[in-house]
Write a protein that holds these residues in place. Structure first.
Motif, mmCIF file in Angstrom:
data_model
loop_
_atom_site.group_PDB
_atom_site.id
_atom_site.type_symbol
_atom_site.label_atom_id
_atom_site.label_comp_id
_atom_site.label_asym_id
_atom_site.label_seq_id
_atom_site.Cartn_x
_atom_site.Cartn_y
_atom_site.Cartn_z
ATOM 1 N N VAL A 37 0.829 -1.205 0.000
ATOM 2 C CA VAL A 37 0.000 0.000 0.000
ATOM 3 C C VAL A 37 0.861 1.252 0.000
ATOM 4 O O VAL A 37 1.821 1.356 0.776
ATOM 5 C CB VAL A 37 -0.931 0.031 1.232
ATOM 6 C CG1 VAL A 37 -1.809 1.289 1.202
ATOM 7 C CG2 VAL A 37 -1.811 -1.223 1.294
ATOM 8 N N VAL A 38 0.510 2.193 -0.866
ATOM 9 C CA VAL A 38 1.026 3.555 -0.781
ATOM 10 C C VAL A 38 -0.063 4.379 -0.115
ATOM 11 O O VAL A 38 -1.139 4.574 -0.690
ATOM 12 C CB VAL A 38 1.392 4.123 -2.164
ATOM 13 C CG1 VAL A 38 1.839 5.584 -2.035
ATOM 14 C CG2 VAL A 38 2.481 3.288 -2.820
ATOM 15 N N ALA A 39 0.200 4.806 1.117
ATOM 16 C CA ALA A 39 -0.777 5.524 1.932
ATOM 17 C C ALA A 39 -0.538 7.019 1.788
ATOM 18 O O ALA A 39 0.536 7.515 2.120
ATOM 19 C CB ALA A 39 -0.662 5.099 3.390
ATOM 20 N N VAL A 40 -1.541 7.724 1.309
ATOM 21 C CA VAL A 40 -1.424 9.165 1.043
ATOM 22 C C VAL A 40 -2.294 9.933 2.034
ATOM 23 O O VAL A 40 -3.478 9.610 2.214
ATOM 24 C CB VAL A 40 -1.880 9.504 -0.393
ATOM 25 C CG1 VAL A 40 -1.700 10.992 -0.671
ATOM 26 C CG2 VAL A 40 -1.114 8.659 -1.413
ATOM 27 N N ASP A 41 -1.709 10.932 2.682
ATOM 28 C CA ASP A 41 -2.481 11.759 3.597
ATOM 29 C C ASP A 41 -1.825 13.122 3.730
ATOM 30 O O ASP A 41 -0.597 13.238 3.615
ATOM 31 C CB ASP A 41 -2.599 11.106 4.972
ATOM 32 C CG ASP A 41 -3.851 11.547 5.711
ATOM 33 O OD1 ASP A 41 -4.837 10.785 5.728
ATOM 34 O OD2 ASP A 41 -3.858 12.671 6.253
ATOM 35 N N VAL A 42 -2.631 14.135 3.986
ATOM 36 C CA VAL A 42 -2.103 15.484 4.177
ATOM 37 C C VAL A 42 -1.507 15.655 5.570
ATOM 38 O O VAL A 42 -0.720 16.579 5.812
ATOM 39 C CB VAL A 42 -3.215 16.526 3.916
ATOM 40 C CG1 VAL A 42 -4.243 16.529 5.050
ATOM 41 C CG2 VAL A 42 -2.635 17.909 3.673
ATOM 42 N N ASP A 43 -1.862 14.781 6.490
ATOM 43 C CA ASP A 43 -1.401 14.856 7.879
ATOM 44 C C ASP A 43 -0.006 14.230 8.004
ATOM 45 O O ASP A 43 0.155 13.032 7.756
ATOM 46 C CB ASP A 43 -2.383 14.109 8.780
ATOM 47 C CG ASP A 43 -2.062 14.252 10.260
ATOM 48 O OD1 ASP A 43 -0.965 14.743 10.593
ATOM 49 O OD2 ASP A 43 -2.910 13.851 11.082
ATOM 50 N N PRO A 44 0.998 15.012 8.402
ATOM 51 C CA PRO A 44 2.357 14.464 8.512
ATOM 52 C C PRO A 44 2.480 13.300 9.490
ATOM 53 O O PRO A 44 3.386 12.484 9.374
ATOM 54 C CB PRO A 44 3.188 15.665 8.998
ATOM 55 C CG PRO A 44 2.408 16.866 8.589
ATOM 56 C CD PRO A 44 0.957 16.457 8.683
ATOM 57 N N LEU A 57 4.139 2.269 2.166
ATOM 58 C CA LEU A 57 4.921 3.468 1.888
ATOM 59 C C LEU A 57 4.001 4.666 2.100
ATOM 60 O O LEU A 57 2.852 4.641 1.681
ATOM 61 C CB LEU A 57 5.431 3.469 0.447
ATOM 62 C CG LEU A 57 6.392 2.364 0.025
ATOM 63 C CD1 LEU A 57 6.716 2.498 -1.456
ATOM 64 C CD2 LEU A 57 7.665 2.425 0.854
ATOM 65 N N THR A 58 4.515 5.704 2.750
ATOM 66 C CA THR A 58 3.688 6.869 3.048
ATOM 67 C C THR A 58 4.089 8.048 2.174
ATOM 68 O O THR A 58 5.277 8.343 2.027
ATOM 69 C CB THR A 58 3.816 7.261 4.529
ATOM 70 O OG1 THR A 58 3.514 6.131 5.339
ATOM 71 C CG2 THR A 58 2.848 8.387 4.875
ATOM 72 N N VAL A 59 3.096 8.698 1.610
ATOM 73 C CA VAL A 59 3.293 9.936 0.855
ATOM 74 C C VAL A 59 2.477 11.019 1.551
ATOM 75 O O VAL A 59 1.261 10.888 1.678
ATOM 76 C CB VAL A 59 2.852 9.791 -0.611
ATOM 77 C CG1 VAL A 59 2.868 11.147 -1.319
ATOM 78 C CG2 VAL A 59 3.742 8.800 -1.335
ATOM 79 N N ILE A 60 3.152 12.053 2.021
ATOM 80 C CA ILE A 60 2.475 13.165 2.678
ATOM 81 C C ILE A 60 2.237 14.271 1.651
ATOM 82 O O ILE A 60 3.178 14.724 0.994
ATOM 83 C CB ILE A 60 3.309 13.715 3.848
ATOM 84 C CG1 ILE A 60 3.653 12.593 4.835
ATOM 85 C CG2 ILE A 60 2.554 14.849 4.548
ATOM 86 C CD1 ILE A 60 2.451 11.909 5.457
ATOM 87 N N GLY A 61 0.995 14.690 1.502
ATOM 88 C CA GLY A 61 0.711 15.751 0.551
ATOM 89 C C GLY A 61 -0.772 15.970 0.367
ATOM 90 O O GLY A 61 -1.608 15.147 0.765
ATOM 91 N N ASP A 62 -1.105 17.078 -0.243
ATOM 92 C CA ASP A 62 -2.471 17.476 -0.553
ATOM 93 C C ASP A 62 -2.911 16.768 -1.833
ATOM 94 O O ASP A 62 -2.250 16.878 -2.870
ATOM 95 C CB ASP A 62 -2.488 18.994 -0.740
ATOM 96 C CG ASP A 62 -3.864 19.554 -1.040
ATOM 97 O OD1 ASP A 62 -4.816 18.783 -1.229
ATOM 98 O OD2 ASP A 62 -3.981 20.803 -1.100
#
Length: 253
Positions: A37-44, A57-62
Protein backbone atom coordinates in the motif's frame (compact mmCIF):
# COMPACT_ATOMS: atom_id res chain seq x y z
CA UNK A 1 7.07 -0.13 -18.07
CA UNK A 2 4.77 -1.49 -15.31
CA UNK A 3 5.32 -5.09 -14.29
CA UNK A 4 2.44 -7.40 -15.30
CA UNK A 5 0.84 -9.00 -12.26
CA UNK A 6 0.64 -12.75 -11.80
CA UNK A 7 -2.11 -14.34 -9.68
CA UNK A 8 0.44 -15.05 -6.94
CA UNK A 9 1.74 -11.48 -6.72
CA UNK A 10 0.58 -9.20 -3.90
CA UNK A 11 -1.61 -6.41 -5.21
CA UNK A 12 -0.33 -2.85 -5.09
CA UNK A 13 -2.77 -0.17 -3.95
CA UNK A 14 -2.76 3.60 -3.50
CA UNK A 15 -5.16 4.87 -0.81
CA UNK A 16 -5.80 8.57 -0.23
CA UNK A 17 -6.97 9.93 3.09
CA UNK A 18 -5.25 6.88 4.55
CA UNK A 19 -4.52 7.99 8.11
CA UNK A 20 -7.97 7.77 9.68
CA UNK A 21 -11.53 6.53 9.33
CA UNK A 22 -12.48 4.64 6.18
CA UNK A 23 -9.05 5.20 4.63
CA UNK A 24 -7.23 3.65 7.57
CA UNK A 25 -9.68 0.73 7.68
CA UNK A 26 -9.09 0.20 3.95
CA UNK A 27 -5.31 0.18 4.40
CA UNK A 28 -5.65 -2.38 7.18
CA UNK A 29 -7.94 -4.52 5.05
CA UNK A 30 -5.50 -4.44 2.14
CA UNK A 31 -2.62 -5.38 4.42
CA UNK A 32 -4.66 -8.29 5.74
CA UNK A 33 -4.83 -9.48 2.12
CA UNK A 34 -1.01 -9.15 1.87
CA UNK A 35 -1.23 -6.18 -0.50
CA UNK A 36 1.41 -3.46 -0.71
CA UNK A 37 0.00 0.00 0.00
CA UNK A 38 1.03 3.56 -0.78
CA UNK A 39 -0.78 5.52 1.93
CA UNK A 40 -1.42 9.16 1.04
CA UNK A 41 -2.48 11.76 3.60
CA UNK A 42 -2.10 15.48 4.18
CA UNK A 43 -1.40 14.86 7.88
CA UNK A 44 2.36 14.46 8.51
CA UNK A 45 1.62 12.10 11.43
CA UNK A 46 0.66 9.46 8.83
CA UNK A 47 4.36 8.74 8.35
CA UNK A 48 4.70 7.74 12.00
CA UNK A 49 1.40 5.84 11.95
CA UNK A 50 2.63 3.48 9.22
CA UNK A 51 6.35 3.54 10.02
CA UNK A 52 6.43 0.08 11.55
CA UNK A 53 4.71 -1.65 8.64
CA UNK A 54 7.02 -2.72 5.81
CA UNK A 55 4.04 -3.18 3.51
CA UNK A 56 3.22 0.52 3.55
CA UNK A 57 4.92 3.47 1.89
CA UNK A 58 3.69 6.87 3.05
CA UNK A 59 3.29 9.94 0.85
CA UNK A 60 2.48 13.17 2.68
CA UNK A 61 0.71 15.75 0.55
CA UNK A 62 -2.47 17.48 -0.55
CA UNK A 63 -4.48 15.32 -2.97
CA UNK A 64 -5.45 18.46 -4.88
CA UNK A 65 -1.80 19.08 -5.76
CA UNK A 66 -0.82 17.29 -8.99
CA UNK A 67 2.65 16.65 -7.54
CA UNK A 68 1.15 14.51 -4.77
CA UNK A 69 -0.51 12.16 -7.24
CA UNK A 70 2.69 11.94 -9.28
CA UNK A 71 4.75 11.15 -6.16
CA UNK A 72 2.32 8.44 -5.10
CA UNK A 73 2.40 6.68 -8.47
CA UNK A 74 6.17 7.01 -8.69
CA UNK A 75 6.54 5.55 -5.19
CA UNK A 76 4.39 2.56 -6.12
CA UNK A 77 6.23 1.92 -9.39
CA UNK A 78 9.70 2.36 -7.91
CA UNK A 79 9.00 0.04 -4.97
CA UNK A 80 6.58 -2.50 -6.43
CA UNK A 81 6.57 -2.10 -10.22
CA UNK A 82 2.86 -1.48 -10.80
CA UNK A 83 -0.43 -0.11 -9.46
CA UNK A 84 -3.41 -2.47 -9.26
CA UNK A 85 -5.83 -0.47 -7.11
CA UNK A 86 -6.56 3.19 -6.45
CA UNK A 87 -8.91 4.15 -3.62
CA UNK A 88 -9.91 7.82 -3.81
CA UNK A 89 -11.03 8.37 -0.24
CA UNK A 90 -9.62 11.75 0.86
CA UNK A 91 -12.38 14.30 1.45
CA UNK A 92 -13.36 17.53 3.12
CA UNK A 93 -16.75 18.01 4.82
CA UNK A 94 -18.87 21.15 5.15
CA UNK A 95 -22.11 21.37 7.13
CA UNK A 96 -23.45 24.84 6.37
CA UNK A 97 -26.40 26.54 4.66
CA UNK A 98 -25.59 27.48 1.09
CA UNK A 99 -26.48 31.15 1.65
CA UNK A 100 -23.85 31.34 4.38
CA UNK A 101 -21.13 29.51 2.46
CA UNK A 102 -18.16 31.52 1.26
CA UNK A 103 -16.48 31.16 -2.10
CA UNK A 104 -13.35 30.06 -0.24
CA UNK A 105 -15.28 27.23 1.46
CA UNK A 106 -16.85 26.15 -1.84
CA UNK A 107 -13.45 26.06 -3.53
CA UNK A 108 -11.84 24.14 -0.65
CA UNK A 109 -14.47 21.37 -0.70
CA UNK A 110 -14.51 20.96 -4.47
CA UNK A 111 -10.71 21.16 -4.63
CA UNK A 112 -10.19 18.21 -2.30
CA UNK A 113 -13.23 16.11 -3.08
CA UNK A 114 -13.41 16.39 -6.87
CA UNK A 115 -10.05 17.68 -8.09
CA UNK A 116 -8.29 15.07 -5.93
CA UNK A 117 -10.23 12.22 -7.57
CA UNK A 118 -9.50 13.67 -11.01
CA UNK A 119 -5.77 14.06 -10.39
CA UNK A 120 -5.18 10.62 -8.86
CA UNK A 121 -7.32 8.83 -11.44
CA UNK A 122 -5.52 10.61 -14.26
CA UNK A 123 -2.15 9.75 -12.69
CA UNK A 124 -2.78 5.98 -12.41
CA UNK A 125 -4.53 5.39 -15.73
CA UNK A 126 -1.40 5.21 -17.95
CA UNK A 127 0.07 2.57 -15.65
CA UNK A 128 -3.13 0.56 -15.33
CA UNK A 129 -3.72 0.70 -19.07
CA UNK A 130 -0.18 -0.49 -19.79
CA UNK A 131 -0.68 -3.38 -17.35
CA UNK A 132 -3.92 -4.37 -19.04
CA UNK A 133 -6.13 -3.60 -16.08
CA UNK A 134 -6.71 -2.17 -12.64
CA UNK A 135 -9.44 -1.01 -10.31
CA UNK A 136 -10.36 2.49 -9.17
CA UNK A 137 -12.77 2.80 -6.25
CA UNK A 138 -14.08 6.24 -5.34
CA UNK A 139 -15.62 6.99 -1.97
CA UNK A 140 -18.64 9.22 -2.51
CA UNK A 141 -21.58 9.57 -0.08
CA UNK A 142 -25.33 9.31 0.24
CA UNK A 143 -25.07 13.12 0.17
CA UNK A 144 -24.21 12.73 -3.52
CA UNK A 145 -27.34 10.64 -4.13
CA UNK A 146 -30.05 12.45 -2.16
CA UNK A 147 -30.64 16.00 -0.98
CA UNK A 148 -29.60 16.74 2.59
CA UNK A 149 -30.07 20.13 4.24
CA UNK A 150 -26.92 22.16 4.90
CA UNK A 151 -24.90 19.83 2.67
CA UNK A 152 -25.42 21.49 -0.72
CA UNK A 153 -21.71 22.11 -1.24
CA UNK A 154 -20.55 18.75 0.12
CA UNK A 155 -23.36 16.99 -1.75
CA UNK A 156 -22.44 18.74 -4.99
CA UNK A 157 -18.87 17.50 -4.65
CA UNK A 158 -19.97 13.94 -3.94
CA UNK A 159 -22.53 14.03 -6.75
CA UNK A 160 -19.74 15.05 -9.11
CA UNK A 161 -17.83 11.93 -8.06
CA UNK A 162 -20.85 9.77 -8.89
CA UNK A 163 -20.98 11.14 -12.43
CA UNK A 164 -17.20 11.00 -12.83
CA UNK A 165 -17.24 7.35 -11.76
CA UNK A 166 -19.84 6.35 -14.34
CA UNK A 167 -18.33 8.34 -17.20
CA UNK A 168 -14.79 7.17 -16.55
CA UNK A 169 -15.91 3.54 -16.23
CA UNK A 170 -17.32 3.67 -19.76
CA UNK A 171 -14.33 5.58 -21.07
CA UNK A 172 -11.68 3.09 -19.88
CA UNK A 173 -13.60 -0.20 -19.95
CA UNK A 174 -11.86 -1.45 -23.07
CA UNK A 175 -8.48 -1.08 -21.37
CA UNK A 176 -9.47 -3.49 -18.60
CA UNK A 177 -9.68 -0.78 -15.93
CA UNK A 178 -12.78 -0.89 -13.73
CA UNK A 179 -14.13 2.21 -11.98
CA UNK A 180 -16.70 1.99 -9.19
CA UNK A 181 -17.79 3.93 -6.13
CA UNK A 182 -19.03 3.29 -2.62
CA UNK A 183 -21.62 5.67 -1.16
CA UNK A 184 -21.54 5.41 2.63
CA UNK A 185 -24.23 6.56 4.97
CA UNK A 186 -23.06 8.09 8.23
CA UNK A 187 -19.88 6.44 9.50
CA UNK A 188 -18.40 6.64 12.99
CA UNK A 189 -15.19 8.47 12.10
CA UNK A 190 -13.40 11.68 13.14
CA UNK A 191 -14.67 13.08 9.81
CA UNK A 192 -18.22 12.85 11.21
CA UNK A 193 -17.58 13.50 14.89
CA UNK A 194 -15.46 16.64 14.55
CA UNK A 195 -18.24 18.86 13.06
CA UNK A 196 -20.67 17.55 15.69
CA UNK A 197 -18.33 18.48 18.53
CA UNK A 198 -19.38 22.13 18.23
CA UNK A 199 -23.04 21.28 18.88
CA UNK A 200 -24.63 21.40 22.36
CA UNK A 201 -25.12 17.61 22.60
CA UNK A 202 -23.04 15.74 19.99
CA UNK A 203 -24.04 12.28 21.22
CA UNK A 204 -27.74 13.07 21.09
CA UNK A 205 -27.28 14.42 17.56
CA UNK A 206 -25.45 11.24 16.58
CA UNK A 207 -28.30 9.12 17.96
CA UNK A 208 -30.77 11.18 15.94
CA UNK A 209 -28.70 10.64 12.80
CA UNK A 210 -28.45 6.92 13.51
CA UNK A 211 -32.23 6.70 13.77
CA UNK A 212 -32.61 7.99 10.20
CA UNK A 213 -30.92 4.80 8.96
CA UNK A 214 -33.37 1.85 8.85
CA UNK A 215 -30.82 -0.43 10.52
CA UNK A 216 -30.90 1.98 13.45
CA UNK A 217 -27.21 2.72 13.72
CA UNK A 218 -24.31 4.30 11.88
CA UNK A 219 -21.60 2.33 10.13
CA UNK A 220 -18.23 1.20 11.38
CA UNK A 221 -15.31 2.23 9.15
CA UNK A 222 -14.48 -1.41 8.52
CA UNK A 223 -17.94 -1.99 7.01
CA UNK A 224 -17.29 0.66 4.36
CA UNK A 225 -13.76 -0.63 3.81
CA UNK A 226 -15.14 -4.14 3.20
CA UNK A 227 -17.26 -2.77 0.34
CA UNK A 228 -14.28 -0.89 -1.08
CA UNK A 229 -12.15 -4.03 -0.92
CA UNK A 230 -14.83 -6.08 -2.66
CA UNK A 231 -15.15 -3.65 -5.58
CA UNK A 232 -11.35 -3.48 -5.85
CA UNK A 233 -11.00 -7.26 -5.90
CA UNK A 234 -11.14 -9.87 -8.67
CA UNK A 235 -14.43 -11.02 -7.14
CA UNK A 236 -15.98 -7.89 -8.69
CA UNK A 237 -14.39 -8.47 -12.10
CA UNK A 238 -17.65 -7.90 -14.01
CA UNK A 239 -18.66 -4.79 -12.08
CA UNK A 240 -17.83 -1.33 -13.40
CA UNK A 241 -19.61 2.01 -13.39
CA UNK A 242 -21.63 1.13 -10.31
CA UNK A 243 -22.24 3.18 -7.19
CA UNK A 244 -22.85 0.92 -4.20
CA UNK A 245 -24.74 2.51 -1.28
CA UNK A 246 -23.49 1.14 2.06
CA UNK A 247 -25.94 3.09 4.13
CA UNK A 248 -27.98 0.92 6.46
CA UNK A 249 -30.95 1.28 4.12
CA UNK A 250 -30.96 5.09 4.08
CA UNK A 251 -31.44 5.49 0.32
CA UNK A 252 -34.04 2.70 0.19
CA UNK A 253 -36.59 4.92 2.00
Amino acid sequence: MPTPASPADPRVAIVTGAASGVGLATVRGLLAESAHVVAVDVDPSAAELFAADPGVLTVIGDVADPATAERAVTAALDAFGRVDVLVNNAARFLLKPLAETTVTEWDAVLRTNVRGVFLFSRAVLPTMTAQGGGSIVNVTSISGLVGLANQAVYGASKGAIVTLTKALAVEVAASGVRVNAVAPGTVDTPFVREPLAALPDPEATLRTIAATHPLGRIARPSEIADAVLYLASPAASFITGTVLPVDGGYTAQ
